[in-house]
Design a protein around this motif. Sequence first.
Motif, PDB file in Angstrom:
ATOM      1  N   ALA A  71       0.823  -1.209   0.000  1.00 15.33           N
ATOM      2  CA  ALA A  71       0.000   0.000   0.000  1.00 15.33           C
ATOM      3  C   ALA A  71       0.858   1.260   0.000  1.00 15.33           C
ATOM      4  O   ALA A  71       0.444   2.305  -0.484  1.00 15.33           O
ATOM      5  CB  ALA A  71      -0.930  -0.006   1.207  1.00 15.33           C
ATOM      6  N   ASP A  72       2.069   1.156   0.550  1.00 16.62           N
ATOM      7  CA  ASP A  72       2.958   2.324   0.612  1.00 16.62           C
ATOM      8  C   ASP A  72       3.994   2.337  -0.497  1.00 16.62           C
ATOM      9  O   ASP A  72       4.817   3.246  -0.563  1.00 16.62           O
ATOM     10  CB  ASP A  72       3.669   2.364   1.965  1.00 16.62           C
ATOM     11  N   LEU A  73       3.991   1.327  -1.335  1.00 16.28           N
ATOM     12  CA  LEU A  73       5.002   1.213  -2.375  1.00 16.28           C
ATOM     13  C   LEU A  73       6.406   1.341  -1.766  1.00 16.28           C
ATOM     14  O   LEU A  73       7.241   2.114  -2.238  1.00 16.28           O
ATOM     15  CB  LEU A  73       4.770   2.268  -3.474  1.00 16.28           C
ATOM     16  N   ALA A 106       8.459   7.383   6.142  1.00 18.52           N
ATOM     17  CA  ALA A 106       7.732   8.471   5.479  1.00 18.52           C
ATOM     18  C   ALA A 106       8.438   8.830   4.165  1.00 18.52           C
ATOM     19  O   ALA A 106       9.657   8.759   4.059  1.00 18.52           O
ATOM     20  CB  ALA A 106       7.664   9.686   6.387  1.00 18.52           C
ATOM     21  N   ARG A 107       7.631   9.226   3.166  1.00 14.48           N
ATOM     22  CA  ARG A 107       8.187   9.544   1.842  1.00 14.48           C
ATOM     23  C   ARG A 107       9.117  10.740   1.861  1.00 14.48           C
ATOM     24  O   ARG A 107       9.982  10.888   1.025  1.00 14.48           O
ATOM     25  CB  ARG A 107       7.035   9.853   0.875  1.00 14.48           C
ATOM     26  N   GLN A 142      -1.476   4.931  -4.832  1.00 15.28           N
ATOM     27  CA  GLN A 142      -1.179   3.502  -4.976  1.00 15.28           C
ATOM     28  C   GLN A 142      -1.315   3.042  -6.425  1.00 15.28           C
ATOM     29  O   GLN A 142      -0.612   2.131  -6.857  1.00 15.28           O
ATOM     30  CB  GLN A 142      -2.092   2.689  -4.045  1.00 15.28           C
ATOM     31  N   PRO A 176       3.625   7.200   6.384  1.00 18.38           N
ATOM     32  CA  PRO A 176       3.414   6.378   5.179  1.00 18.38           C
ATOM     33  C   PRO A 176       1.949   6.495   4.747  1.00 18.38           C
ATOM     34  O   PRO A 176       1.052   6.542   5.599  1.00 18.38           O
ATOM     35  CB  PRO A 176       3.744   4.963   5.658  1.00 18.38           C
ATOM     36  N   ILE A 177       1.731   6.536   3.463  1.00 21.90           N
ATOM     37  CA  ILE A 177       0.403   6.872   2.930  1.00 21.90           C
ATOM     38  C   ILE A 177      -0.676   5.906   3.422  1.00 21.90           C
ATOM     39  O   ILE A 177      -1.826   6.299   3.626  1.00 21.90           O
ATOM     40  CB  ILE A 177       0.467   6.945   1.376  1.00 21.90           C
ATOM     41  N   SER A 178      -0.307   4.661   3.682  1.00 22.97           N
ATOM     42  CA  SER A 178      -1.300   3.680   4.136  1.00 22.97           C
ATOM     43  C   SER A 178      -1.847   4.043   5.519  1.00 22.97           C
ATOM     44  O   SER A 178      -2.892   3.563   5.917  1.00 22.97           O
ATOM     45  CB  SER A 178      -0.689   2.274   4.196  1.00 22.97           C
ATOM     46  N   ASP A 225       1.922  13.089  -0.261  1.00 20.42           N
ATOM     47  CA  ASP A 225       3.166  12.650   0.388  1.00 20.42           C
ATOM     48  C   ASP A 225       2.920  12.032   1.761  1.00 20.42           C
ATOM     49  O   ASP A 225       3.864  11.641   2.433  1.00 20.42           O
ATOM     50  CB  ASP A 225       4.095  13.857   0.639  1.00 20.42           C
TER      51      ASP A 225
END
Lengths: 478, 478
Positions: free
Chosen positions: A123-125, A201-202, B260, B363-365, B393
Amino acid sequence: MNASAESSARSAVTQPASPESELSAATAAELAALLGDRFTQSPAVRAQHGKNETYHAARSPDAVAFPQSTEEVAGAVRICARHGVPVIAYGAGTSLEGNITPVRGGLTIDLTGMNRIVAVNEADLDGTVEAGVTREDLNLHLRDKGLFFPIDPGANATIGGMASTRASGTNAVRYGTMRENVLALKVVTADGRIITTARRARKSAAGYDLTRLFVGAEGTLGIITEVTLRLYGIPETISAAVCAFDSLGGAVDTVVQAIQLGVPIARVELLDEVQIDAVNRWAKTDLACKPTLFFEFHGSEGHVAEQVDIIRAISADHGGGDLDWATSTEERNRLWKARHQAYYAALALRPGATGWSTDVCVPISRLADCILETRADLAQSAIPTPILGHVGDGNFHVIFVVDPERPEEFAEAKRLNARMVDRALAMGGTCTGEHGIGLGKIDALEAELGETVDLMRAVKAALDPQNIMNPGKIFRQP
Amino acid sequence: MNASAESSARSAVTQPASPESELSAATAAELAALLGDRFTQSPAVRAQHGKNETYHAARSPDAVAFPQSTEEVAGAVRICARHGVPVIAYGAGTSLEGNITPVRGGLTIDLTGMNRIVAVNEADLDGTVEAGVTREDLNLHLRDKGLFFPIDPGANATIGGMASTRASGTNAVRYGTMRENVLALKVVTADGRIITTARRARKSAAGYDLTRLFVGAEGTLGIITEVTLRLYGIPETISAAVCAFDSLGGAVDTVVQAIQLGVPIARVELLDEVQIDAVNRWAKTDLACKPTLFFEFHGSEGHVAEQVDIIRAISADHGGGDLDWATSTEERNRLWKARHQAYYAALALRPGATGWSTDVCVPISRLADCILETRADLAQSAIPTPILGHVGDGNFHVIFVVDPERPEEFAEAKRLNARMVDRALAMGGTCTGEHGIGLGKIDALEAELGETVDLMRAVKAALDPQNIMNPGKIFRQP
């Protein structure tokens, strides 16, 4: 290059490894107590870890450790730190500038036993792997999840090694290098502590960018034991094509114009006619013996079609022939296999030869000048010198295919390489796009950055005051 | 917020600046000899350089310098180094965590006079600017060349300041942050030397990544005086849209799914209903008072249309209404102006208020969980707390709109912020996505990275042994 050719190629430039390990009995006993039979002083294993795929002299470490966890790496480093023994991290052994040569002996830590995929967060790649995972193994693992990791330096290197040399390769024009694709690292420091450089985190503005400091540090500041990576969804459409050009300049100008127009090409590789000839002989392909671009496009069907239309028009304007397409996975793999074997194909031009792959990178506006001037300079030499490159980044390699029995050829290659580095620097470029400094580019780094290298020395002294982490690499120390 | 409200808002949290400069007469004389009337100890100018747009206490530097060249910066730093005087680099003064507060006094170097665009290399898509150039001035300069620089933190910050705090903002989801977009830096070191961290090549494996070490170092390792940046061609098509959602969760899930799926959105900004209400009042817009996403798409006409189709479908699945389009430049500017004024709109919710913008990134998830749990936690508080974020982000901000006359509100905001940071860290996130550590996140950085911060201290001690470069920021020093 087969094994016996490889062995004969290297013998000429190999200093005999000291048959006796110089590790003290006390150090060896402590390491053996920690690692059992995963610690060895066997001359064969040591010799194997002193070799490298390059023109640099081999030299054996005094011992080799095969840890299976970050804690074991930390334990081994703490023992070495107590005894002042150098520590060299070792992955697939595919680096090209003597980056893993134990120039002052010591303990080589072979990380290939640390090959677990720790986590994949679809989900977060992103995903976390131990340093010894190879890029091919990672991609095999990811395929069923519809994901891939794009960085592809050609060799089936380990992810830890790729991080340590700031590797890039064929996909960097679209996806960036290891610099852009590492989110966080687990690192064993020179005093044997275990630290994590960042979260998942990205993006983050949390203090100094230690992740980027360890990426490209070639194991001189600590040992990377885990890497958290960005991952990508496998594109809906992948399309590859080959295009032969009447002239080298036409091929390069095609790439330059495509980049300037912002076409998001996933890969664009140049092989000159010498390299194409070598590939044809080695891989039994029948490519036209002309300067050739290998393209790959990623995206939706419509977006790929758009990119292809633009490339077709630009190529035609620059003396390019028809684009020869490979859309099935099988055809694409065949095409890229030919490209990936270019180094071995080059070596096969001259049985028993040693390869020396150079590696400069210039701003794209100077790429045509840099390649054409280099080609003209090489024309004086009798050494076979195929050129290939990740031209979308302004990065290319000349491979000197040198007869190891003729030291005058090494001297000549050295002169030609030095001129090539000077030429790239004069054009605002760098002495290494992706191979790193290692032993081979120490003077070139000084020429490139001058006094700036003093700051690197200061950082090194701060994080490794005993100078035990892969000593003798990147710069000379006082 | 008008000027008098701003002034009253700050008074409550401002320590009175020492009216007397504590700079020695000898230091002042040397600086005056170097800079003439571009060196000042005027209380008004000093006070102006001690303020900041935040909840942190102001404090004046002892003097302010206005250099016009890197050589002058180096000269001033050498004088300060000889006398052990702190040096603080200052750009637009728009940082949010007290990053430019001279906590130990010293000389503030205002770089806004260094506002020359040194070079734009259209063919290479790069350019070099002095540190004091603002992002708006840069983009004005680039527009006629068909180029732009995408990093947009909202404020019209200087490029040097943006590099120093590792800024990002609305376009980072597509174009990356300052980390990915700086190619090289000219830096004055703590001992007053002038170094360049890298060449203009797009990639390099030449030694330690000093560029990335100075990006985000908040002026604690040296002063950035020139920045070489990646530039981008202005996209063929730019299309913006606003979409209101029935629920905050639906808006966030739309973004998560788009990321995603790999949709290359250029911008996607979330404003919750509190923030939308504030914007409507401030900017006289009539947006529906619901959680809202602001989108921007870049690309060819066909590629943008493709992205829009996907986003429309995902939004509809998550309770999103129709997409309200802005395709003309004028309409887009109006829309983004509303977004960019969100901070001031938030402050205007409560005349005389002080703003405190928090800044976590996960993290986006985990983004939906993090925002919804935060919203629930904030519901207990009477402080107005609009939420907005660069959600592509995983980064969002709560703005505490605090009454400066009520210290209990600051205490409450502090508790809520601490819980928000803990929540983000527990989800694998970071305590700051883009504002930096400054004074405000020193404890949060310790909580995030623990012992790793010791390595930062070691690097600091190596490059600034006298601790004169913006001391007291990022971490406590022994």
